[in-house]
Design a protein around this motif. Structure first.
Motif, PDB file in Angstrom:
ATOM      1  N   VAL A   1       0.845  -1.206   0.000  1.00  0.00           N
ATOM      2  CA  VAL A   1       0.000   0.000   0.000  1.00  0.00           C
ATOM      3  C   VAL A   1       0.868   1.239   0.000  1.00  0.00           C
ATOM      4  O   VAL A   1       0.640   2.204  -0.744  1.00  0.00           O
ATOM      5  CB  VAL A   1      -0.952  -0.019   1.204  1.00  0.00           C
ATOM      6  CG1 VAL A   1      -1.639   1.326   1.352  1.00  0.00           C
ATOM      7  CG2 VAL A   1      -1.976  -1.131   1.063  1.00  0.00           C
ATOM      8  N   GLN A   2       1.923   1.211   0.870  1.00  0.00           N
ATOM      9  CA  GLN A   2       2.781   2.387   0.962  1.00  0.00           C
ATOM     10  C   GLN A   2       3.524   2.613  -0.365  1.00  0.00           C
ATOM     11  O   GLN A   2       3.652   3.737  -0.845  1.00  0.00           O
ATOM     12  CB  GLN A   2       3.789   2.202   2.102  1.00  0.00           C
ATOM     13  CG  GLN A   2       4.660   3.423   2.344  1.00  0.00           C
ATOM     14  CD  GLN A   2       3.856   4.649   2.746  1.00  0.00           C
ATOM     15  OE1 GLN A   2       2.872   4.525   3.514  1.00  0.00           O
ATOM     16  NE2 GLN A   2       4.235   5.810   2.228  1.00  0.00           N
ATOM     17  N   GLN A   3       3.981   1.553  -0.989  1.00  0.00           N
ATOM     18  CA  GLN A   3       4.690   1.676  -2.269  1.00  0.00           C
ATOM     19  C   GLN A   3       3.765   2.239  -3.354  1.00  0.00           C
ATOM     20  O   GLN A   3       4.154   3.093  -4.143  1.00  0.00           O
ATOM     21  CB  GLN A   3       5.234   0.314  -2.692  1.00  0.00           C
ATOM     22  CG  GLN A   3       5.986   0.346  -4.003  1.00  0.00           C
ATOM     23  CD  GLN A   3       6.455  -1.028  -4.438  1.00  0.00           C
ATOM     24  OE1 GLN A   3       6.223  -2.029  -3.720  1.00  0.00           O
ATOM     25  NE2 GLN A   3       7.107  -1.085  -5.576  1.00  0.00           N
ATOM     26  N   THR A   4       2.530   1.743  -3.348  1.00  0.00           N
ATOM     27  CA  THR A   4       1.576   2.226  -4.372  1.00  0.00           C
ATOM     28  C   THR A   4       1.239   3.671  -4.153  1.00  0.00           C
ATOM     29  O   THR A   4       1.107   4.469  -5.099  1.00  0.00           O
ATOM     30  CB  THR A   4       0.301   1.359  -4.338  1.00  0.00           C
ATOM     31  OG1 THR A   4       0.656  -0.014  -4.507  1.00  0.00           O
ATOM     32  CG2 THR A   4      -0.654   1.763  -5.423  1.00  0.00           C
ATOM     33  N   LEU A   5       1.106   4.058  -2.824  1.00  0.00           N
ATOM     34  CA  LEU A   5       0.823   5.480  -2.546  1.00  0.00           C
ATOM     35  C   LEU A   5       1.965   6.366  -3.007  1.00  0.00           C
ATOM     36  O   LEU A   5       1.747   7.463  -3.546  1.00  0.00           O
ATOM     37  CB  LEU A   5       0.570   5.648  -1.041  1.00  0.00           C
ATOM     38  CG  LEU A   5      -0.759   5.093  -0.510  1.00  0.00           C
ATOM     39  CD1 LEU A   5      -0.821   5.214   1.012  1.00  0.00           C
ATOM     40  CD2 LEU A   5      -1.935   5.845  -1.158  1.00  0.00           C
ATOM     41  N   ASP A   6       3.211   5.885  -2.799  1.00  0.00           N
ATOM     42  CA  ASP A   6       4.356   6.678  -3.262  1.00  0.00           C
ATOM     43  C   ASP A   6       4.332   6.834  -4.791  1.00  0.00           C
ATOM     44  O   ASP A   6       4.608   7.923  -5.325  1.00  0.00           O
ATOM     45  CB  ASP A   6       5.655   5.997  -2.831  1.00  0.00           C
ATOM     46  CG  ASP A   6       5.837   6.031  -1.314  1.00  0.00           C
ATOM     47  OD1 ASP A   6       5.195   6.912  -0.692  1.00  0.00           O
ATOM     48  OD2 ASP A   6       6.611   5.212  -0.800  1.00  0.00           O
ATOM     49  N   GLU A   7       3.993   5.757  -5.484  1.00  0.00           N
ATOM     50  CA  GLU A   7       3.941   5.837  -6.965  1.00  0.00           C
ATOM     51  C   GLU A   7       2.796   6.747  -7.415  1.00  0.00           C
ATOM     52  O   GLU A   7       2.925   7.481  -8.406  1.00  0.00           O
ATOM     53  CB  GLU A   7       3.777   4.431  -7.542  1.00  0.00           C
ATOM     54  CG  GLU A   7       5.030   3.586  -7.373  1.00  0.00           C
ATOM     55  CD  GLU A   7       4.863   2.204  -7.960  1.00  0.00           C
ATOM     56  OE1 GLU A   7       3.740   1.872  -8.414  1.00  0.00           O
ATOM     57  OE2 GLU A   7       5.856   1.434  -7.992  1.00  0.00           O
ATOM     58  N   LEU A   8       1.664   6.684  -6.672  1.00  0.00           N
ATOM     59  CA  LEU A   8       0.569   7.605  -7.011  1.00  0.00           C
ATOM     60  C   LEU A   8       0.992   9.044  -6.806  1.00  0.00           C
ATOM     61  O   LEU A   8       0.675   9.930  -7.609  1.00  0.00           O
ATOM     62  CB  LEU A   8      -0.658   7.274  -6.147  1.00  0.00           C
ATOM     63  CG  LEU A   8      -1.457   6.034  -6.522  1.00  0.00           C
ATOM     64  CD1 LEU A   8      -2.529   5.739  -5.472  1.00  0.00           C
ATOM     65  CD2 LEU A   8      -2.111   6.233  -7.900  1.00  0.00           C
ATOM     66  N   ASP A   9       1.695   9.310  -5.709  1.00  0.00           N
ATOM     67  CA  ASP A   9       2.159  10.666  -5.453  1.00  0.00           C
ATOM     68  C   ASP A   9       3.103  11.133  -6.569  1.00  0.00           C
ATOM     69  O   ASP A   9       3.003  12.262  -7.061  1.00  0.00           O
ATOM     70  CB  ASP A   9       2.858  10.691  -4.083  1.00  0.00           C
ATOM     71  CG  ASP A   9       3.273  12.110  -3.709  1.00  0.00           C
ATOM     72  OD1 ASP A   9       2.406  13.011  -3.711  1.00  0.00           O
ATOM     73  OD2 ASP A   9       4.469  12.324  -3.461  1.00  0.00           O
ATOM     74  N   GLU A  10       4.034  10.247  -6.958  1.00  0.00           N
ATOM     75  CA  GLU A  10       4.967  10.609  -8.039  1.00  0.00           C
ATOM     76  C   GLU A  10       4.230  10.828  -9.367  1.00  0.00           C
ATOM     77  O   GLU A  10       4.510  11.758 -10.123  1.00  0.00           O
ATOM     78  CB  GLU A  10       6.002   9.496  -8.206  1.00  0.00           C
ATOM     79  CG  GLU A  10       7.054   9.771  -9.285  1.00  0.00           C
ATOM     80  CD  GLU A  10       7.935  10.934  -8.924  1.00  0.00           C
ATOM     81  OE1 GLU A  10       8.517  11.530  -9.853  1.00  0.00           O
ATOM     82  OE2 GLU A  10       8.042  11.285  -7.721  1.00  0.00           O
ATOM     83  N   GLY A  11       3.231   9.986  -9.638  1.00  0.00           N
ATOM     84  CA  GLY A  11       2.462  10.143 -10.861  1.00  0.00           C
ATOM     85  C   GLY A  11       1.695  11.446 -10.909  1.00  0.00           C
ATOM     86  O   GLY A  11       1.585  12.100 -11.940  1.00  0.00           O
ATOM     87  N   LEU A  12       1.113  11.802  -9.731  1.00  0.00           N
ATOM     88  CA  LEU A  12       0.388  13.075  -9.690  1.00  0.00           C
ATOM     89  C   LEU A  12       1.319  14.256  -9.919  1.00  0.00           C
ATOM     90  O   LEU A  12       0.975  15.228 -10.616  1.00  0.00           O
ATOM     91  CB  LEU A  12      -0.328  13.199  -8.332  1.00  0.00           C
ATOM     92  CG  LEU A  12      -1.545  12.298  -8.136  1.00  0.00           C
ATOM     93  CD1 LEU A  12      -2.059  12.416  -6.701  1.00  0.00           C
ATOM     94  CD2 LEU A  12      -2.646  12.684  -9.123  1.00  0.00           C
ATOM     95  N   ARG A  13       2.518  14.188  -9.306  1.00  0.00           N
ATOM     96  CA  ARG A  13       3.463  15.285  -9.546  1.00  0.00           C
ATOM     97  C   ARG A  13       3.850  15.374 -11.029  1.00  0.00           C
ATOM     98  O   ARG A  13       3.944  16.461 -11.609  1.00  0.00           O
ATOM     99  CB  ARG A  13       4.709  15.071  -8.678  1.00  0.00           C
ATOM    100  CG  ARG A  13       4.490  15.428  -7.208  1.00  0.00           C
ATOM    101  CD  ARG A  13       5.822  15.630  -6.507  1.00  0.00           C
ATOM    102  NE  ARG A  13       6.623  14.418  -6.559  1.00  0.00           N
ATOM    103  CZ  ARG A  13       6.599  13.470  -5.632  1.00  0.00           C
ATOM    104  NH1 ARG A  13       5.795  13.602  -4.579  1.00  0.00           N
ATOM    105  NH2 ARG A  13       7.386  12.418  -5.731  1.00  0.00           N
ATOM    106  N   GLU A  14       4.045  14.220 -11.659  1.00  0.00           N
ATOM    107  CA  GLU A  14       4.362  14.209 -13.089  1.00  0.00           C
ATOM    108  C   GLU A  14       3.215  14.792 -13.909  1.00  0.00           C
ATOM    109  O   GLU A  14       3.422  15.568 -14.864  1.00  0.00           O
ATOM    110  CB  GLU A  14       4.660  12.787 -13.557  1.00  0.00           C
ATOM    111  CG  GLU A  14       5.980  12.229 -13.087  1.00  0.00           C
ATOM    112  CD  GLU A  14       7.153  12.900 -13.745  1.00  0.00           C
ATOM    113  OE1 GLU A  14       6.983  13.411 -14.886  1.00  0.00           O
ATOM    114  OE2 GLU A  14       8.245  12.938 -13.142  1.00  0.00           O
ATOM    115  N   SER A  15       1.990  14.437 -13.547  1.00  0.00           N
ATOM    116  CA  SER A  15       0.833  14.970 -14.281  1.00  0.00           C
ATOM    117  C   SER A  15       0.733  16.478 -14.132  1.00  0.00           C
ATOM    118  O   SER A  15       0.431  17.213 -15.087  1.00  0.00           O
ATOM    119  CB  SER A  15      -0.451  14.292 -13.781  1.00  0.00           C
ATOM    120  OG  SER A  15      -0.422  12.909 -14.034  1.00  0.00           O
TER     121      SER A  15
END
Length: 641
Positions: free
Chosen positions: A460-474
């Motif tokens: 869950v924590q890894q996926t949240l980190d990837e979501l955060d990175e994806g949002l910053r990229e977007s």
């Protein structure tokens, strides 16, 4: 014109007359001189006879031999014979008249009586020889006196002839002067006066012709020449006036055409263009009213675009006309500009025109490349006759109107195409960046849900980190997209837009940048500049996302074909290996380059940085309708238009 002899005949007659008189005078003078010379010789011969008489008397008294006396008598006989017969060789002849002949007869009679006595010697007695000689000498003296009287008369005659010849010379000179003045100088003076008047521009100058001699013929030729010049000058002057009038009319037509063309070029919309065009055409053609009608695509109905001085009630009635319902809006595909008499029509709409006071209608078809677009109607309350030049002017004005309206339509289509292209570009950017990021985030959300369901905190924590990175990229992609679509180009130079793009990149990333421009070349068209900027921005976007560079440079080389090279000192990559997002960015750059006929070459090696080279053709031109080329959006990500 009275008939007279020619000038040469007159001069010959006068010359022959003077010559005859001169020859006669000279002949008489010569004859008198001849007579005087012969009479003088006769006087001398008679005087010698007196001397011979005294010699004969002296010889007799001296009792000379008989043969000497006979010789003297014989010589005396020769002298009398010479006086009687004359000698033309000397010349010697007696100017005979009655008195001279009597005296000569007396001398011959005395000699005949004394001759024998002289030869026989009878004169030797006493003083008989003396008396005979004295009587004979007196007779000779009387003969000489008679001859001298005759000679004095001839001398008087010679003097008279000389005076007469002098008078004839004076008269001849006067006659010649008078003749020269009357037949030469006077006509020449008239001709000279006529020439002066002709030289001063008075082509009505004429010379009076009252003879048929050479000067009369010259004067008649001068009059004919003056008449010809007058007619030619009059015709030339009329032609000049007509030509000047035509040139002035042509100048006015060209000025009107230029004024209308300048107005059409400045008009911003169809309403302004049509109304201003109607006003100007009415002023140029001195029409009472003008209406401009436009046809629909099927040429079934004509709509009134604009009018000038057209009755308002007729505007409402004729705002939309069915084709063929009236003389207006009744054009055939091959129709030409023509004058239509209104009173010759019985249709109801034409009766409306007649009630408004119009007598003639000029119908001008409006065409563009042989396609009928509409017509221009000019209404007149008087008789109208169009010249060829006026017809050509109306056709030219109609062609300019069609071109101007087509230009406005093309500009509207161009603006619409530009909007469509911007939408397509926005859709492409969303598809190639944000749409993919959202798809990635969707997958991460599904993985997060799965991890929560399975109670996997680490996942869950890894996926949240990837979501955060994806949002910053977007968010970064959205910001970059906004930067892309706010970019404006300069119609003359692209350097300012490139500098602005590098400054924005440096501000966003903190990476130092450098711009180097070399060479000389023609400015790039604005649409080509836009595509170049998008390619450069995509290259900078790849640097920001993947290169991990500390410096970026942009080298621009102007020339026959421009080149743009974006270099970074980042980590680089192997161009033979397919890299997801990097490959997508390269594809986007190449597609944009293809729109202007350019090419993109990417050169990179791991650990040695990356360079992107955009090479433009010599004359780059943006392709038409490129906004939707290669746009294949899935239904789930398609954007509304």
């Amino acid at each position: 014109m009275r008939k007279t002899a020619s000038l040469s005949t007159k001069l010959i007659r006068i010359g022959v007359g003077l010559l005859v008189v001169a020859l006669a005078s000279i002949g008489l003078t010569l004859w008198v001189t001849w007579q005087l010379e012969g009479g003088a010789a006769a006087v001398n011969e008679a005087g010698r006879m007196r001397m011979q008489t005294w010699r004969l008397s002296s010889a007799v008294q001296a009792e000379l031999p008989a043969q000497d006396v006979a010789a003297l008598v014989s010589e005396f006989d020769r002298g009398l014979s010479l006086l009687r017969e004359g000698d033309a060789t000397r010349p010697l002849f007696v100017p005979w008249d009655q008195d001279v002949r009597q005296r000569f007869t007396e001398v011959e009679r005395l000699w005949s009586g004394q001759r024998t006595a002289w030869l026989d010697g009878h004169m030797s007695e006493g003083n008989s020889s003396q008396v005979a000689a004295e009587a004979f000498v007196n007779a000779i003296d009387r003969l000489v006196l008679a001859i001298e009287l005759q000679l004095s008369g001839l001398t008087a005659t010679l003097n008279l002839f000389q005076f007469v010849m002098m008078a004839l010379a004076i008269i001849g000179a006067v006659v010649m002067l008078y003749t020269g003045y009357m037949y030469v100088i006077h006509p020449l003076d008239y001709l000279r006066q006529g020439l002066r008047r002709l030289e001063s521009g008075d082509f009505s100058a004429r010379v009076d012709v009252d003879t048929q001699d050479e000067f009369g013929q010259v004067a008649a030729g001068f009059n004919h020449m003056a008449q010809t010049l007058q007619s030619l000058y009059g015709g030339l002057e009329a032609k000049v006036v007509e030509k000047t009038r035509r040139i002035e009319a042509q100048r006015a037509r060209l000025e009107s055409l230029y004024e209308v063309s300048a107005f059409l070029a400045k008009a911003n919309n169809i309403e302004e263009l049509a109304r201003g065009f109607s006003q100007r055409v009415r002023e140029v053609m001195k029409a009472d009213a003008v209406a401009v009608r436009w046809s629909d695509e099927a040429n079934q109905r004509y709509l009134m675009l604009a009018s000038d001085c057209f009755p308002s009630d007729m505007q409402d009635e004729e705002r939309s006309l069915l084709a063929g319902a009236c003389a207006c809006g009744n054009l055939k595909p091959d129709a030409r500009t023509r004058v239509i008499p209104i009173h010759a029509h019985d249709e109801a709409p034409m009766r409306h025109c007649a009630r408004a006071g119009y007598e003639n209608l000029v119908s001008v078809p409006v065409r563009l490349q042989q396609r009928l677009l509409g017509e221009m109607d000019l209404f007149f309350r008087s008789e109208v006759h169009l010249s060829t030049e006026e017809t050509e002017l109306l056709d030219a004005l109609a062609a300019h109107l069609a071109s101007a309206l087509e230009g406005l339509r093309a500009a509207a289509l161009e603006r619409e195409a530009a909007v469509g292209e911007e939408r397509a570009l926005l859709a492409r950017e969303l598809h190639d960046s944000i749409a993919q990021s959202l798809a990635f985030l969707k997958i991460q959300v599904q993985l997060l849900r799965t991890a929560i369901d399975r109670a996997q905190p680490a996942k869950v924590q890894q996926t949240l980190d990837e979501l955060d990175e994806g949002l910053r990229e977007s968010i970064s992609d959205v910001r970059e997209l906004l930067v892309h679509f706010r970019t404006r180009t300069n119609s003359e130079h692209i350097e300012a837009a490139l500098q602005e793009t590098l400054q924005k990149f440096q501000h966003q990333t903190g990476i130092p940048t450098r711009l180097q421009v070399d060479g000389e070349g023609l400015p790039l068209p604005p649409d080509v500049q836009v595509q170049v900027l998008h390619v450069v921005q995509e290259a900078l976007s790849n640097v920001r996302k993947h290169a991990q560079a500390s410096h970026v440079s942009l080298d621009v080389t102007k020339g026959n074909g421009w080149t743009f090279v974006v270099r970074d000192n980042g980590r680089g990559f192997d161009t033979q290996v397919r890299h997801g997002e990097t490959h997508v960015g390269t594809k986007i750059m190449r597609e944009r380059a293809e729109r202007i006929g350019a090419s993109v070459v990417v050169d990179s090696h791991p650990g040695q940085g990356t360079s992107m080279t955009l090479s433009l053709p010599p004359y780059p031109v943006a392709m038409v309708n490129v906004g939707t080329v290669g746009l294949n959006l899935p239904e789930s990500t398609a954007l509304p238009s």
